[in-house]
Design an enzyme around this catalytic site. Sequence first.
Site, PDB file in Angstrom:
ATOM      1  N   SER A   1       9.778  30.284  -9.023  1.00  0.00           N
ATOM      2  CA  SER A   1       8.378  30.428  -8.632  1.00  0.00           C
ATOM      3  C   SER A   1       8.138  30.212  -7.142  1.00  0.00           C
ATOM      4  O   SER A   1       7.097  30.618  -6.623  1.00  0.00           O
ATOM      5  CB  SER A   1       7.500  29.460  -9.439  1.00  0.00           C
TER       6      SER A   1
ATOM      7  N   ASP B   1       1.188  19.036  -6.598  1.00  0.00           N
ATOM      8  CA  ASP B   1       2.255  20.020  -6.467  1.00  0.00           C
ATOM      9  C   ASP B   1       2.640  20.121  -5.003  1.00  0.00           C
ATOM     10  O   ASP B   1       1.943  20.738  -4.208  1.00  0.00           O
ATOM     11  CB  ASP B   1       1.779  21.381  -6.993  1.00  0.00           C
TER      12      ASP B   1
ATOM     13  N   HIS C   1       5.426  24.011  -4.384  1.00  0.00           N
ATOM     14  CA  HIS C   1       4.870  25.294  -3.984  1.00  0.00           C
ATOM     15  C   HIS C   1       3.953  25.098  -2.782  1.00  0.00           C
ATOM     16  O   HIS C   1       3.643  23.977  -2.400  1.00  0.00           O
ATOM     17  CB  HIS C   1       4.111  25.927  -5.156  1.00  0.00           C
TER      18      HIS C   1
END
Length: 421
Positions: free
Chosen positions: A150, A377, A380
């Site tokens: 991702s 997070d 990312h």
Amino acid sequence: MKLQSIELPFGKNQSLPKSPKIVLLVIFTLVFLTVIPCYPLLKHPLYLVKNSSEPSSFYDSNDELISVQSINEKCDLFSGEWIPNPDAPYYTNTTCWAIHEHQNCMKYGRPDSEFMKWRWKPHECNLPIFNPAQFLEVVRGKSLAFVGDSVGRNQMQSLICLLSRVEYPIDVSYTPDENFKRWRYMSYNFTLATLWTPHLVKGKEADNNGPTHTGLFNLYLDEFDEEWTTQVEEFDYLIISAGHWFFRPMVYYENHQIVGCHYCLLDNVTDLTMYYGYRKAFRTAFKAINSLKNYKGITFLRTFAPSHFENGLWNQGGNCVRTKPFRSNEIKLDDQNLELYMAQVEEFRKAEKEGKKKGLRYRYGHWPHENVTLYNDCVHWCLPGPIDTWSDFLLEMLKREGVRSHEEKLQYLSDRKLRVR
């Protein structure tokens, strides 16, 4: 605000004969900038939610459109410092629909914008800011796939947003599976794709809980992941990357036998650490690419991008509130990040050496369900954000590749004339 752990370190005419090339794209581990994504995932589709070919804002196509000359070839792009860039960002969360909800920091409460206003400056030259019209001319009639997890998909979404000032793509996916998306820029006949393979090799989840409650995965380290290896022959460029999924517990198989594991806590199974699996996975991935009979493209290796947690681990209050990047004398690549980086580069070098024997040329939110635990997070990247810099590197390396290919063609024709004599 916090979000669910989605993929955190421990979370859930006569021409020169063509041959594959592998290019080391970005040693980004030395230049990363920490930011804080503050966003919950809402009940939105997992991927891009709108098909439109209309650009998000006007872009002056006369602005250095076809000035595709590369900067000084001898300049080391990756040795430098971050410098202020008051003109950034070049898109926003309201002008680009390609931003995942869980990367939309502006929408979900990030109070500052200074983390977006930086650019990379090599010591010996200037790295041009990404020019979307120029990029689309360089890749006209070609195709590019992001192969990996991702973070690679995060990079692709950044690229889509940067290109949105010129054109949006349309969805031309062959499957409803959001992990294998394809987008086409109709005006340029350029195809962009993402091919999901978090471990690069064949694997399956053996236990969705596992020792750390993040799953236990069986990895077949000597077997290709045909979900992506059967598709890449049609692409002109691949950008391959992987990393954070290797922190999770894994059982390693070779020749159909268990050879060890990483934190599997199984009786009579030797813990070989994650580095063993990581190295073998890249070895097999490069072998897969080199074995493809019809692949004539260029493969870029994007090296490991570390998570950017500070003041604790992802599940122990860690955050990413930094607004300014580290200076080169404030941080160094060491320990875990260094070992992962070296494993990638060493396997790259081995693949380069082996390829030359065959005449190949190488280059150096939360989900929509209840009762979830939310975490910051810091794996990312916010969009817009520091990850946009990767496209600056990519465009420059594509321009350099054009110069190299022209020089090699001239050398090939010269050598051929000498052989004829």
